[in-house]
Design an enzyme around this catalytic site. Structure first.
Site, PDB file in Angstrom:
ATOM      1  N   LYS A 212       0.815  -1.223   0.000  1.00 25.93           N
ATOM      2  CA  LYS A 212       0.000   0.000   0.000  1.00 25.93           C
ATOM      3  C   LYS A 212       0.849   1.273   0.000  1.00 25.93           C
ATOM      4  O   LYS A 212       0.414   2.317  -0.469  1.00 25.93           O
ATOM      5  CB  LYS A 212      -0.923   0.013   1.227  1.00 25.93           C
ATOM      6  CG  LYS A 212      -1.969  -1.103   1.217  1.00 25.93           C
ATOM      7  CD  LYS A 212      -2.691  -1.122   2.551  1.00 25.93           C
ATOM      8  CE  LYS A 212      -3.735  -2.215   2.613  1.00 25.93           C
ATOM      9  NZ  LYS A 212      -4.343  -2.307   3.968  1.00 25.93           N
TER      10      LYS A 212
ATOM     11  N   TYR B  23      -6.326  -4.268  -6.328  1.00 28.19           N
ATOM     12  CA  TYR B  23      -5.926  -4.306  -4.912  1.00 28.19           C
ATOM     13  C   TYR B  23      -5.444  -5.708  -4.502  1.00 28.19           C
ATOM     14  O   TYR B  23      -4.363  -5.862  -3.915  1.00 28.19           O
ATOM     15  CB  TYR B  23      -7.121  -3.854  -4.057  1.00 28.19           C
ATOM     16  CG  TYR B  23      -6.903  -3.993  -2.575  1.00 28.19           C
ATOM     17  CD1 TYR B  23      -6.164  -3.051  -1.865  1.00 28.19           C
ATOM     18  CD2 TYR B  23      -7.436  -5.070  -1.879  1.00 28.19           C
ATOM     19  CE1 TYR B  23      -5.959  -3.200  -0.499  1.00 28.19           C
ATOM     20  CE2 TYR B  23      -7.243  -5.219  -0.519  1.00 28.19           C
ATOM     21  CZ  TYR B  23      -6.500  -4.282   0.164  1.00 28.19           C
ATOM     22  OH  TYR B  23      -6.289  -4.425   1.513  1.00 28.19           O
TER      23      TYR B  23
ATOM     24  N   TYR C  68      -1.096   0.156  11.853  1.00 25.44           N
ATOM     25  CA  TYR C  68      -2.531   0.187  12.192  1.00 25.44           C
ATOM     26  C   TYR C  68      -2.752   0.764  13.578  1.00 25.44           C
ATOM     27  O   TYR C  68      -2.077   1.710  13.961  1.00 25.44           O
ATOM     28  CB  TYR C  68      -3.149  -1.205  12.061  1.00 25.44           C
ATOM     29  CG  TYR C  68      -2.942  -1.759  10.690  1.00 25.44           C
ATOM     30  CD1 TYR C  68      -3.501  -1.134   9.584  1.00 25.44           C
ATOM     31  CD2 TYR C  68      -2.147  -2.865  10.483  1.00 25.44           C
ATOM     32  CE1 TYR C  68      -3.288  -1.623   8.310  1.00 25.44           C
ATOM     33  CE2 TYR C  68      -1.934  -3.358   9.213  1.00 25.44           C
ATOM     34  CZ  TYR C  68      -2.511  -2.732   8.135  1.00 25.44           C
ATOM     35  OH  TYR C  68      -2.284  -3.201   6.888  1.00 25.44           O
TER      36      TYR C  68
ATOM     37  N   VAL D 244      -0.190  -8.552   6.538  1.00 17.75           N
ATOM     38  CA  VAL D 244      -0.713  -9.730   7.243  1.00 17.75           C
ATOM     39  C   VAL D 244      -0.009 -11.034   6.912  1.00 17.75           C
ATOM     40  O   VAL D 244      -0.287 -12.053   7.537  1.00 17.75           O
ATOM     41  CB  VAL D 244      -2.229  -9.972   7.057  1.00 17.75           C
ATOM     42  CG1 VAL D 244      -3.042  -8.983   7.830  1.00 17.75           C
ATOM     43  CG2 VAL D 244      -2.614 -10.032   5.617  1.00 17.75           C
TER      44      VAL D 244
HETATM   45  N1  GLN Z   1      -4.784  -8.092   1.494  1.00 17.91           N
HETATM   46  C1  GLN Z   1      -4.982  -7.851   2.893  1.00 17.91           C
HETATM   47  C2  GLN Z   1      -6.417  -7.475   3.179  1.00 17.91           C
HETATM   48  O1  GLN Z   1      -6.980  -6.734   2.457  1.00 17.91           O
HETATM   49  C3  GLN Z   1      -4.047  -6.764   3.360  1.00 17.91           C
HETATM   50  C4  GLN Z   1      -4.245  -6.428   4.806  1.00 17.91           C
HETATM   51  C5  GLN Z   1      -2.975  -6.346   5.589  1.00 17.91           C
HETATM   52  O2  GLN Z   1      -1.898  -6.724   5.166  1.00 17.91           O
HETATM   53  N2  GLN Z   1      -3.103  -5.884   6.808  1.00 17.91           N
HETATM   54  O3  GLN Z   1      -7.006  -7.898   4.116  1.00 17.91           O
END
Ligand code: GLN
Length: 317
Positions: free
Chosen positions: A74, A201, A253, A271
């Site tokens: 992102k 995305y 986050y 994640v």
């Molecule tokens: N592709 C994951 C999602 O949309 C990305 C989220 C993350 O890495 N925190 O849930």
């Protein structure tokens, strides 16, 4: 030996032992499973690579592990969107504030006017950013994002993980809800097909990397957008400044405040267990540890970065 040379050799000497100490923290987390394909990641893995402007790398632990960038990507779609649309174009669609909520939360979209995502690093914000990437088709947008990632990582073989992509796309009920909500709020416009935006995305979230790639990408940011090998300005300095500020305030986050106190560096987690961080002007750092805490950040990765920051006094403050 000057101070930074001394630090570099101490880092090289100590890193393997520090990784093993932090590896114990993997017991307090587990790999993400809401994307089914991520659930099989090695739960006790921990790896790190640190790269300095000369190109030298120190790496330790499971630094050869390939993992999907997920939310780390992102940062780069934000940069590309800024290059494609300018600041004004981007900040019409996303705000500049941390949310204090989970990364996939829908809460504030409805609660707070004007209903644009609070920042580009939460899922809603990154989905909005995907709609801003220039390109005639989703495939062309995806191709441009991957070309950008390859350029910064210094590796033109970076590809997406098809299985992770398919797994996320098939189960992304929450991200779909967010995207349709954004459509209703007119953050996604008439021209923006929701499924196409989501496809871009999911594709960039599935980009495969190792800690070395992440370290090099972080190094470009640490150098204000300059390629360490060629000296070329790959990204305007102002846009890198914006991205790093978001990493600092929102990159971990709703644990960004805690990370700022414990580590004190701009960082972005994903994640799949990756973390990209950097020491301004000095290092790019890539970490992977798939066992996550409740906030979606690598338990052992955060522990290791706290150790390093304390040892070498890397906090910005
Ligand atoms: N592709 C994951 C999602 O949309 C990305 C989220 C993350 O890495 N925190 O849930």
């Amino acid at each position: 030996m000057d101070r930074s040379e001394e630090e570099w050799s101490r880092l090289g000497a100590q890193l393997p032992a520090w990784v093993e100490i932090s590896r114990e923290m993997t017991a307090f987390g587990r790999p993400a499973s809401y994307i089914p394909e991520l659930a099989g990641a090695p739960a006790h893995a921990l790896g790190i690579a640190v790269m300095e402007p000369s190109g030298r790398i120190v790496a330790a632990g499971d630094c050869g592990l390939r993992f999907t960038m997920q939310s780390i990507s992102k940062v780069f779609t934000l940069l590309l969107a800024l290059m494609d649309n300018g600041e004004e174009g981007v900040f019409r669609k996303v705000g500049m504030e941390p949310t204090g909520d989970d990364f996939n939360s829908m809460l504030k979209l409805e609660l707070v006017e004007p209903g644009i995502p609070f920042n580009p690093l939460i899922n809603a914000g990154a989905i909005a950013i995907s709609s801003l990437i220039a390109g005639a088709t989703p495939a062309e947008k995806t191709q441009r994002i991957f070309a950008f990632l390859r350029r910064l990582a210094g590796d033109d073989t970076i590809v997406g993980d098809e299985a992770v992509y398919a797994s996320e796309s098939a189960t992304a009920f929450r991200n779909r809800s967010l995207a349709y909500f954004l459509k209703d709020n007119r953050v996604l416009e008439d021209k923006d097909d929701v499924e196409e935006v989501l496809d871009v995305y999911f594709r960039h979230c599935s980009a495969l990397a190792t800690c070395r790639h992440i370290a090099r990408m972080g190094l470009v940011l640490a150098l204000g957008g300059v390629d360490p090998a060629t000296g070329e300005q790959l990204v305007p300095r102002r846009f890198v400044q914006i991205a790093k500020t978001f990493m600092f305030s929102c990159g971990m986050y709703n644990a960004s405040g805690e990370f700022a106190i414990r580590v004190g560096l701009p960082a972005k987690s994903g994640v799949a267990g990756g973390i990209m961080t950097l020491v301004p002007g000095r290092y790019g750092i890539g970490v992977v540890g798939p066992a996550l805490n409740g906030k979606g950040n690598s338990t052992a990765g955060v522990h290791l970065l706290e150790k390093l920051s304390r040892e070498f006094d890397w906090s910005l403050f």
